[in-house]
Design a protein around this motif. Structure first.
Motif, short mmCIF file in Angstrom:
data_model
loop_
_atom_site.label_atom_id
_atom_site.label_comp_id
_atom_site.label_asym_id
_atom_site.label_seq_id
_atom_site.Cartn_x
_atom_site.Cartn_y
_atom_site.Cartn_z
N GLU A 135 41.19 37.66 47.96
CA GLU A 135 42.37 36.47 48.09
C GLU A 135 41.79 35.28 48.24
O GLU A 135 42.32 34.53 47.47
CB GLU A 135 42.84 36.62 49.71
N LYS A 136 40.43 34.99 48.81
CA LYS A 136 39.83 33.91 48.47
C LYS A 136 39.49 33.48 46.95
O LYS A 136 39.70 32.18 46.65
CB LYS A 136 38.58 33.56 49.33
N LEU A 137 39.14 34.36 46.41
CA LEU A 137 38.90 34.13 45.01
C LEU A 137 39.98 33.90 44.19
O LEU A 137 40.10 33.19 43.22
CB LEU A 137 37.99 35.42 44.38
N SER A 138 41.12 34.58 44.41
CA SER A 138 42.33 34.32 43.96
C SER A 138 42.93 32.94 44.12
O SER A 138 43.73 32.47 43.19
CB SER A 138 43.55 35.51 44.20
N SER A 139 42.53 32.46 45.11
CA SER A 139 43.35 30.90 45.29
C SER A 139 42.44 29.78 44.61
O SER A 139 42.87 28.84 44.68
CB SER A 139 42.79 30.69 47.03
N LEU A 140 41.25 30.26 43.77
CA LEU A 140 40.47 29.34 42.91
C LEU A 140 41.71 29.09 41.61
O LEU A 140 41.22 28.25 40.93
CB LEU A 140 39.43 29.91 42.35
N ASN A 141 42.65 30.10 41.51
CA ASN A 141 43.57 29.75 40.29
C ASN A 141 42.81 30.06 38.95
O ASN A 141 43.05 29.18 37.88
CB ASN A 141 44.38 28.42 40.42
N ILE A 142 41.81 31.02 38.94
CA ILE A 142 41.05 31.15 37.71
C ILE A 142 41.21 32.76 37.46
O ILE A 142 41.32 33.43 38.49
CB ILE A 142 39.73 31.03 37.76
N PRO A 143 41.62 33.13 36.41
CA PRO A 143 41.98 34.59 36.05
C PRO A 143 40.95 35.52 36.43
O PRO A 143 39.72 35.32 36.27
CB PRO A 143 42.02 34.49 34.48
N THR A 191 44.21 39.64 37.65
CA THR A 191 44.83 39.57 36.43
C THR A 191 44.93 40.76 35.61
O THR A 191 45.96 40.96 35.49
CB THR A 191 44.36 38.32 35.64
N ALA A 192 43.83 41.31 35.75
CA ALA A 192 43.83 42.70 35.06
C ALA A 192 42.47 43.32 35.37
O ALA A 192 41.70 42.82 35.98
CB ALA A 192 43.50 42.45 33.61
N SER A 193 42.52 44.60 35.30
CA SER A 193 41.54 45.52 35.66
C SER A 193 40.95 46.41 34.34
O SER A 193 41.87 46.71 33.55
CB SER A 193 41.79 46.68 36.69
N PHE A 194 39.92 46.70 34.30
CA PHE A 194 39.52 47.43 33.10
C PHE A 194 38.60 48.49 33.55
O PHE A 194 37.92 48.57 34.57
CB PHE A 194 38.70 46.72 31.96
N TYR A 195 38.57 49.93 32.78
CA TYR A 195 38.41 51.02 33.28
C TYR A 195 37.27 51.54 32.10
O TYR A 195 37.64 51.39 31.15
CB TYR A 195 39.30 52.07 33.79
N SER A 196 36.37 52.53 32.74
CA SER A 196 35.72 53.07 31.63
C SER A 196 35.62 54.75 31.80
O SER A 196 35.58 55.17 33.08
CB SER A 196 34.09 52.99 31.87
N PHE A 197 36.01 55.59 30.70
CA PHE A 197 36.13 56.87 31.01
C PHE A 197 34.83 57.62 30.34
O PHE A 197 34.92 58.61 29.89
CB PHE A 197 37.33 57.31 30.35
#
Length: 334
Positions: free
Chosen positions: A141-149, A172-178
């Motif tokens: 939450e604190k990181l998201s308050s920086l308003n940077i993706p 903003t987005a999540s990436f996964y590895s399979f």
């Protein structure tokens, strides 16, 4: 000599083979119905609005960076304690990787450490749940308050726990590895998942192919059906290690984790890396900031003393006992 117990191993059973066999004999092995079904099932599992599949987790990250319009001389914040391919994806965009430190004596970082490196040129921040260790909601939450993706690296972390979904939704987005040795295997492959409409539209504009085939997706569908059992087995093995390793594993016990890896602190990592019984590893191959002539004391300290113990669903109880005995022997030799 007994066979070396591998550090990582894909958990495969007859069911996985049957899923692939059915697809093989259908005569349709390119991207088709199975790919569509895997996308739908994985999307439902992690409860995201949108999903796109790619050939790897690294490719998935690269596509996120393109969709965010990360370009030459932009700066991207990422941990030094991470797979080198993450830095390669950033460099491929022409962007400049800026490495941040961990918290002291911790395998993960924090808002305090990451925010130190924030400046007006930072266009995205990558956060990883290294070894399956969770970041708590307050930190994100604190990181998201920086308003940077914010980009969530989930190569070591797949969860549909409600609290984990709340954390993931701040990104903003999540990436996964399979990849074959990841939590859920399709052989090769990756995914981007997001709730962001505009980002998803940009991902679709840039998409070149389907990412994986129906054969990959068939294995993924079988693995996804078993995935909750995989997590339970990892948790059971972790508890067995905690019970039998005592203070050796006390540092990991303070964290909430899904136990993709089981790291411990040791005085002499060379003894473990030279074991003739167990394929112990460092957890990450090397620190990324050292090639950039930076100095991050916390992560340098933790890298030196970390050893990763095998932990995967197909480990037998006999193998677990051998691992415990070998860890204790090597600790006593330190």
């Amino acid at each position: 000599m007994d066979k070396l117990i591998p550090h990582s191993h894909t958990s495969l059973i007859q069911k996985d083979f049957n899923f692939i066999k059915d697809t093989f004999f259908s005569g349709i092995t390119t991207a088709n119905d199975k790919v569509d079904l895997f996308k739908k099932e994985f999307q439902n599992y992690i409860q995201k609005e949108y999903i796109e599949l790619y050939s790897s987790g690294t490719s998935a990250l690269y596509e996120i960076l393109l969709a965010l319009n990360i370009k030459k001389n932009d700066q991207v914040l990422l941990p030094s304690y991470i797979c080198e391919s993450i830095k390669k994806a950033v460099l491929k965009c022409g962007a400049i990787p800026i490495l941040y430190d961990n918290e002291k004596d911790s395998w993960i970082s924090s808002y305090s450490q990451i925010s130190k490196k924030v400046n007006k040129n930072i266009k995205a921040i990558i956060v990883n749940h290294i070894f399956g260790i969770r970041y708590n909601l307050e930190e994100i939450e604190k990181l998201s308050s920086l308003n940077i993706p914010l980009i969530q690296d989930c190569a070591h972390f797949i969860s549909n726990n409600q609290s984990d979904i709340e954390v993931s939704n701040l990104f903003t987005a999540s990436f996964y590895s399979f990849n074959a040795t990841k939590l859920l295997a399709t052989g090769e492959g990756g995914a981007v998942c997001t709730n962001n409409d505009n980002l998803f539209k940009e991902l679709c504009k840039n998409k070149l192919d389907n990412g994986i085939s129906d054969l990959n997706a068939s294995l993924g569908l079988s693995q996804l059906e078993q995935y909750n059992d995989f997590l339970l087995k990892r948790n059971d093995i972790a508890n067995y290690y905690f019970e039998n390793l005592g203070d050796i594993a006390i540092d990991l016990k303070q964290y909430s984790s899904i136990y993709f890896r089981f790291p411990i602190f040791v005085k002499d990592d060379s003894k473990f890396l030279n074991s003739k019984k167990i394929a112990f590893r460092k957890g990450v191959d090397k620190l990324l900031h050292t090639t950039l002539k930076d100095y991050l004391p916390n992560v340098e300290n933790i890298f030196k003393k970390t050893i990763s113990i095998p932990i995967y669903p197909s480990l037998t109880k006999i193998q677990q006992k051998i691992i415990i005995d070998e860890v204790k022997r090597l600790i006593n030799e330190n």
